[in-house]
Scaffold this motif. Structure first.
Motif, PDB file in Angstrom:
ATOM      1  N   GLY A 137       0.794  -1.228   0.000  1.00  0.00           N
ATOM      2  CA  GLY A 137       0.000   0.000   0.000  1.00  0.00           C
ATOM      3  C   GLY A 137       0.822   1.271   0.000  1.00  0.00           C
ATOM      4  O   GLY A 137       2.049   1.248  -0.022  1.00  0.00           O
ATOM      5  N   ASP A 138       0.096   2.379   0.072  1.00  0.00           N
ATOM      6  CA  ASP A 138       0.717   3.699   0.030  1.00  0.00           C
ATOM      7  C   ASP A 138       0.646   4.413   1.379  1.00  0.00           C
ATOM      8  O   ASP A 138       0.643   5.631   1.441  1.00  0.00           O
ATOM      9  CB  ASP A 138       0.052   4.544  -1.052  1.00  0.00           C
ATOM     10  CG  ASP A 138      -1.414   4.852  -0.766  1.00  0.00           C
ATOM     11  OD1 ASP A 138      -2.021   4.193   0.115  1.00  0.00           O
ATOM     12  OD2 ASP A 138      -1.967   5.746  -1.429  1.00  0.00           O
ATOM     13  N   GLY A 139       0.624   3.651   2.467  1.00  0.00           N
ATOM     14  CA  GLY A 139       0.483   4.238   3.789  1.00  0.00           C
ATOM     15  C   GLY A 139       1.564   5.236   4.152  1.00  0.00           C
ATOM     16  O   GLY A 139       1.276   6.302   4.702  1.00  0.00           O
ATOM     17  N   LEU A 140       2.809   4.922   3.847  1.00  0.00           N
ATOM     18  CA  LEU A 140       3.908   5.855   4.152  1.00  0.00           C
ATOM     19  C   LEU A 140       3.749   7.162   3.390  1.00  0.00           C
ATOM     20  O   LEU A 140       3.921   8.246   3.955  1.00  0.00           O
ATOM     21  CB  LEU A 140       5.251   5.224   3.817  1.00  0.00           C
ATOM     22  CG  LEU A 140       5.780   4.194   4.789  1.00  0.00           C
ATOM     23  CD1 LEU A 140       7.063   3.558   4.261  1.00  0.00           C
ATOM     24  CD2 LEU A 140       6.022   4.811   6.153  1.00  0.00           C
ATOM     25  N   GLU A 141       3.430   7.064   2.114  1.00  0.00           N
ATOM     26  CA  GLU A 141       3.265   8.267   1.296  1.00  0.00           C
ATOM     27  C   GLU A 141       2.076   9.098   1.779  1.00  0.00           C
ATOM     28  O   GLU A 141       2.156  10.323   1.863  1.00  0.00           O
ATOM     29  CB  GLU A 141       3.075   7.902  -0.180  1.00  0.00           C
ATOM     30  CG  GLU A 141       4.304   7.274  -0.821  1.00  0.00           C
ATOM     31  CD  GLU A 141       4.449   5.778  -0.539  1.00  0.00           C
ATOM     32  OE1 GLU A 141       3.490   5.134  -0.036  1.00  0.00           O
ATOM     33  OE2 GLU A 141       5.548   5.255  -0.776  1.00  0.00           O
ATOM     34  N   ARG A 142       0.983   8.432   2.132  1.00  0.00           N
ATOM     35  CA  ARG A 142      -0.200   9.152   2.621  1.00  0.00           C
ATOM     36  C   ARG A 142       0.092   9.853   3.938  1.00  0.00           C
ATOM     37  O   ARG A 142      -0.299  10.995   4.140  1.00  0.00           O
ATOM     38  CB  ARG A 142      -1.379   8.188   2.795  1.00  0.00           C
ATOM     39  CG  ARG A 142      -1.872   7.544   1.520  1.00  0.00           C
ATOM     40  CD  ARG A 142      -3.162   8.075   0.945  1.00  0.00           C
ATOM     41  NE  ARG A 142      -4.217   8.437   1.813  1.00  0.00           N
ATOM     42  CZ  ARG A 142      -5.270   7.677   2.112  1.00  0.00           C
ATOM     43  NH1 ARG A 142      -5.383   6.463   1.635  1.00  0.00           N
ATOM     44  NH2 ARG A 142      -6.226   8.151   2.873  1.00  0.00           N
ATOM     45  N   LEU A 143       0.792   9.156   4.834  1.00  0.00           N
ATOM     46  CA  LEU A 143       1.139   9.766   6.119  1.00  0.00           C
ATOM     47  C   LEU A 143       2.062  10.952   5.924  1.00  0.00           C
ATOM     48  O   LEU A 143       1.841  12.026   6.491  1.00  0.00           O
ATOM     49  CB  LEU A 143       1.787   8.727   7.045  1.00  0.00           C
ATOM     50  CG  LEU A 143       2.286   9.247   8.397  1.00  0.00           C
ATOM     51  CD1 LEU A 143       1.169   9.910   9.190  1.00  0.00           C
ATOM     52  CD2 LEU A 143       2.936   8.115   9.185  1.00  0.00           C
ATOM     53  N   SER A 144       3.082  10.799   5.104  1.00  0.00           N
ATOM     54  CA  SER A 144       4.015  11.889   4.845  1.00  0.00           C
ATOM     55  C   SER A 144       3.295  13.089   4.247  1.00  0.00           C
ATOM     56  O   SER A 144       3.507  14.237   4.661  1.00  0.00           O
ATOM     57  CB  SER A 144       5.129  11.410   3.916  1.00  0.00           C
ATOM     58  OG  SER A 144       6.037  12.438   3.677  1.00  0.00           O
ATOM     59  N   SER A 145       2.424  12.847   3.296  1.00  0.00           N
ATOM     60  CA  SER A 145       1.660  13.920   2.663  1.00  0.00           C
ATOM     61  C   SER A 145       0.747  14.611   3.671  1.00  0.00           C
ATOM     62  O   SER A 145       0.637  15.839   3.694  1.00  0.00           O
ATOM     63  CB  SER A 145       0.846  13.351   1.502  1.00  0.00           C
ATOM     64  OG  SER A 145       0.051  14.340   0.928  1.00  0.00           O
ATOM     65  N   TRP A 146       0.095  13.823   4.521  1.00  0.00           N
ATOM     66  CA  TRP A 146      -0.792  14.398   5.534  1.00  0.00           C
ATOM     67  C   TRP A 146       0.010  15.296   6.480  1.00  0.00           C
ATOM     68  O   TRP A 146      -0.409  16.403   6.795  1.00  0.00           O
ATOM     69  CB  TRP A 146      -1.490  13.286   6.325  1.00  0.00           C
ATOM     70  CG  TRP A 146      -2.611  13.777   7.191  1.00  0.00           C
ATOM     71  CD1 TRP A 146      -3.939  13.811   6.884  1.00  0.00           C
ATOM     72  CD2 TRP A 146      -2.498  14.323   8.523  1.00  0.00           C
ATOM     73  NE1 TRP A 146      -4.658  14.331   7.931  1.00  0.00           N
ATOM     74  CE2 TRP A 146      -3.794  14.657   8.948  1.00  0.00           C
ATOM     75  CE3 TRP A 146      -1.429  14.546   9.380  1.00  0.00           C
ATOM     76  CZ2 TRP A 146      -4.047  15.206  10.211  1.00  0.00           C
ATOM     77  CZ3 TRP A 146      -1.682  15.105  10.624  1.00  0.00           C
ATOM     78  CH2 TRP A 146      -2.981  15.423  11.026  1.00  0.00           C
TER      79      TRP A 146
END
Length: 162
Positions: A137-146
């Motif tokens: 998934g893209d959890g790291l990218e989503r968290l970083s973006s958030w």
């Protein structure tokens, strides 16, 4: 509510309503912290720094619920209300109290410092990925973006996700 508290469950495995979700190990304030992050309904983030503190945000990035220093906090009309368990031999009741402006500001400063430390550690790639769901998934990218797009402290009107 249970009369006895226990360590939290395995959030990476059990928090099925939060997709994507990730578990990181990060050095924050000179100690190693397990950070769990999961998204509900798009951009509503739940963020755990070990088991305390915990922050739950709505999709606008406003704080809707928290758990800090043993207190359950819920948003109510743009203010935070503290719910504390009162235990006796036979039962548990909850006492509520609206936080003073000073206490809300202290919580906000603490929260923003933790978010900033996490954002900086992620930007420098100074963390260990303990797991994520889904695995690709893209959890790291989503968290970083958030973290990049939410730098203020706003309390939601309601404790609900939406």
């Amino acid at each position: 509510m249970a009369r006895h508290t226990e360590d939290r469950e395995d959030l990476l495995r059990d928090a099925t309503a939060l997709v994507p979700r990730v578990m990181l190990q990060v050095e924050i304030e000179e100690r190693t912290v397990e950070v769990f992050a999961g998204f509900r309904n798009g951009e509503a983030l739940s963020l755990y720094f070990d088991s305390d503190p915990v922050f739950h945000f709505n999709s606008a990035g406003h704080l809707r619920r928290a758990f800090a220093a043993g207190h359950i906090l819920k948003a109510s009309q743009g203010r935070l209300v503290s719910w504390s368990p009162q235990r006796t031999e036979s039962r548990v009741t909850m006492a509520s109290e609206e936080l003073t402006t000073e206490k809300q500001e202290q919580l906000g400063k603490r929260m923003l410092a933790l978010l900033c430390n996490l954002k900086n550690a992620m930007a420098r790639q100074q963390f260990t990925l303990m797991g994520q769901v889904p695995a690709d998934g893209d959890g790291l990218e989503r968290l970083s973006s958030w973290l990049e797009s939410h730098s203020g402290f706003t309390i939601a009107e309601l404790p609900n996700v939406s």
